[in-house]
Design an enzyme around this catalytic site. Structure first.
Site, PDB file in Angstrom:
ATOM      1  CG  HIS A  33       1.287  -0.564  -9.060  1.00  0.00           C
ATOM      2  ND1 HIS A  33       1.726  -1.714  -8.831  1.00  0.00           N
ATOM      3  CD2 HIS A  33       0.652  -0.607  -7.312  1.00  0.00           C
ATOM      4  CE1 HIS A  33       1.036  -2.746  -7.775  1.00  0.00           C
ATOM      5  NE2 HIS A  33       1.088  -1.883  -6.977  1.00  0.00           N
ATOM      6  CG  HIS A  90      -2.589   1.987  -5.888  1.00  0.00           C
ATOM      7  ND1 HIS A  90      -3.093   1.556  -6.946  1.00  0.00           N
ATOM      8  CD2 HIS A  90      -1.937   2.878  -4.822  1.00  0.00           C
ATOM      9  CE1 HIS A  90      -2.339   1.037  -5.968  1.00  0.00           C
ATOM     10  NE2 HIS A  90      -1.905   2.092  -4.874  1.00  0.00           N
ATOM     11  CG  LEU A 133       7.788  -3.942  -3.678  1.00  0.00           C
ATOM     12  CD1 LEU A 133       7.687  -4.500  -2.528  1.00  0.00           C
ATOM     13  CD2 LEU A 133       8.660  -4.628  -4.762  1.00  0.00           C
ATOM     14  CG  ASN A 164      -1.701  -1.341   2.320  1.00  0.00           C
ATOM     15  OD1 ASN A 164      -2.561  -0.353   1.972  1.00  0.00           O
ATOM     16  ND2 ASN A 164      -0.918  -1.951   2.096  1.00  0.00           N
ATOM     17  CG  ASP A 188       1.137   2.310  -5.229  1.00  0.00           C
ATOM     18  OD1 ASP A 188       1.083   2.284  -4.001  1.00  0.00           O
ATOM     19  OD2 ASP A 188       2.696   1.518  -5.244  1.00  0.00           O
ATOM     20  CG  HIS A 199       6.737   2.983   4.178  1.00  0.00           C
ATOM     21  ND1 HIS A 199       6.581   2.180   4.850  1.00  0.00           N
ATOM     22  CD2 HIS A 199       6.943   2.743   3.004  1.00  0.00           C
ATOM     23  CE1 HIS A 199       5.756   1.519   4.185  1.00  0.00           C
ATOM     24  NE2 HIS A 199       5.645   2.037   2.856  1.00  0.00           N
ATOM     25  CE  LYS A 221      -3.936  -3.328  -5.327  1.00  0.00           C
ATOM     26  NZ  LYS A 221      -3.093  -2.800  -4.965  1.00  0.00           N
ATOM     27  CG  HIS A 268      -1.081   3.417  -0.111  1.00  0.00           C
ATOM     28  ND1 HIS A 268      -0.745   1.758   0.624  1.00  0.00           N
ATOM     29  CD2 HIS A 268      -0.042   3.007  -1.691  1.00  0.00           C
ATOM     30  CE1 HIS A 268      -0.701   0.875  -0.921  1.00  0.00           C
ATOM     31  NE2 HIS A 268      -0.794   1.362  -1.599  1.00  0.00           N
ATOM     32  CG  LEU A 269      -5.429   8.531   2.371  1.00  0.00           C
ATOM     33  CD1 LEU A 269      -7.050   8.926   2.703  1.00  0.00           C
ATOM     34  CD2 LEU A 269      -4.268   9.758   2.102  1.00  0.00           C
ATOM     35  CG  HIS A 324       0.467  -5.621  -5.295  1.00  0.00           C
ATOM     36  ND1 HIS A 324       1.108  -4.891  -4.946  1.00  0.00           N
ATOM     37  CD2 HIS A 324       1.651  -6.728  -6.299  1.00  0.00           C
ATOM     38  CE1 HIS A 324       2.513  -5.051  -5.248  1.00  0.00           C
ATOM     39  NE2 HIS A 324       2.618  -5.674  -5.623  1.00  0.00           N
TER      40      HIS A 324
END
Ligand code: NCD
Ligand code: ZN
Length: 344
Positions: free
Chosen positions: A174, A13, A219, A41, A247, A251, A99, A15-16, A136
């Site tokens: 997560h 899991h 989150l 996402n 996860d 940012h 997802k 995020h790229l 999620h």
């Protein structure tokens, strides 16, 4: 013990993001892992097989020379995902999961599901095709306290989903609570969970005592100490139902250190070292390999990796900041000393 050699791990899991960010996130993901389950996402979200194929090409374009790391793509479930969409996924070699985000739950989840009942046609097709559903697991109802969102999701939705689709593989992503860990531990072989490094290493005191520390904000939100302890027990158990999913969710520094800061911790700069830290603190370094490298592929029905990585006890300090494409991020454990270091 001074060195630790384990089967090369995978990240189930992460995020790229997209665009310039990939110049940072792809090499970081490929640093210690062999495969990654890539969250969909984006804005707009990855809802069709064709979009996943295009996103995968953009990711592969940033892969360091000689790396064998593979992105395993994921489709974003919406109220409108059809049986045809699932058939497209089933015939793809590289799309491995779907997802579920509840609408409004987290970063870029506006297109998420408004009512689970609207997805039953898609879930039935997934159950037949053997495509895992990644959850999620939080409710977003305004009357539910943010610290209770996961436990309420289990009661209100997950129990019923398991009964309705017992043959559907589900990963509760997560997990952050004792309730999550217990529900998964007691579940059947089609239910598993991922655990992040931040939820093993920290609890809400780390985020809120002595000042508000936005780089611990993700989150589902960090919970109290008893939940952290339950997650450590789950991760270091040999049940095979809990496996690694960072996860890692970058940012920019500005978007985190903000009056309305974004949710997400970036951990792929030092993912395996962070987990090693948590497992060593629990006196369970011998359990790291199963969690990081065996139980994930076993659950997904994929082969375990053939190659290995070696960690050495070689204390080092995590940088205060790191690049995110052309911008800057603050990595998880910034400025802290970690005991284990990946050997290249
Ligand atoms: C993730 C992100 O930034 O995309 N944020 C997070 O806090 N984990 C989204 C998610 O996985 O919830
Ligand atoms: Zn995530």
């Amino acid at each position: 013990m001074q060195t630790l050699t384990i089967t090369r791990p995978d990240d189930w899991h992460l995020h790229l993001r997209d665009g310039e960010a990939l110049t940072t996130t792809v090499p970081d993901a490929a640093r210690c892992f062999n495969r990654g389950i890539i969250m969909p996402n984006l804005v707009p979200p990855v809802v069709k097989a064709e979009q996943a194929a295009e996103y995968r090409e953009r990711i592969l374009a940033q892969l360091p020379a000689g790396s064998e790391w593979q992105p395993l793509m994921v489709i974003y479930l919406t109220d409108n995902t059809s049986a045809d969409d699932i058939a497209d996924i089933a015939s793809s070699d590289f799309i491995k999961a779907v997802k579920y985000y509840p609408a409004g739950a987290t970063t870029n989840s506006d297109s998420g599901v408004t009512d689970l009942a609207k997805t039953y046609t898609a879930l039935e097709a997934m159950e037949k095709a053997g495509i895992p559903l990644l959850l999620h697991g939080e409710v977003t109802d305004a009357d539910i306290d943010i610290f209770d969102r996961e436990a309420v999701f289990i009661d209100r939705h997950l129990v019923g989903l398991r009964q309705r689709f017992p043959g559907l593989k589900m990963v509760l992503e997560h997990i952050t609570t004792r309730q999550g860990a217990e529900f998964v531990a007691q579940g059947d072989v089609n239910l598993a969970a991922t655990i992040t490094p931040q939820h093993l290493l920290y609890n809400r005191n780390h985020m809120l005592v002595g000042g508000i520390r936005p780089h611990y904000y993700c989150l589902p939100i960090l919970k109290r100490d008893v939940h952290q302890q339950a997650l450590i027990r789950a991760a270091t158990s040999d049940s095979g139902k809990f496996f690694l999913g960072t996860d890692s969710a970058p940012h920019t520094k500005n978007n985190k250190e903000n009056a309305c800061g974004c949710a997400g911790c970036y951990s792929n700069h030092a993912a395996i070292e962070l987990y090693a830290e948590a497992f060593e603190q629990a006196g369970a370094l011998d359990k790291l390999e199963g969690f990081a490298s065996h139980y994930g592929p076993d659950f997904y029905g994929l082969p375990r990796n053939q190659s290995t990585i070696t960690l050495a006890r070689d204390p080092w300090q995590v940088a205060d900041t790191a690049p995110l494409g052309n911008d800057t991020l603050v990595p998880l454990a910034a400025g802290q000393t970690l005991q284990w270091k990946l050997q290249s």
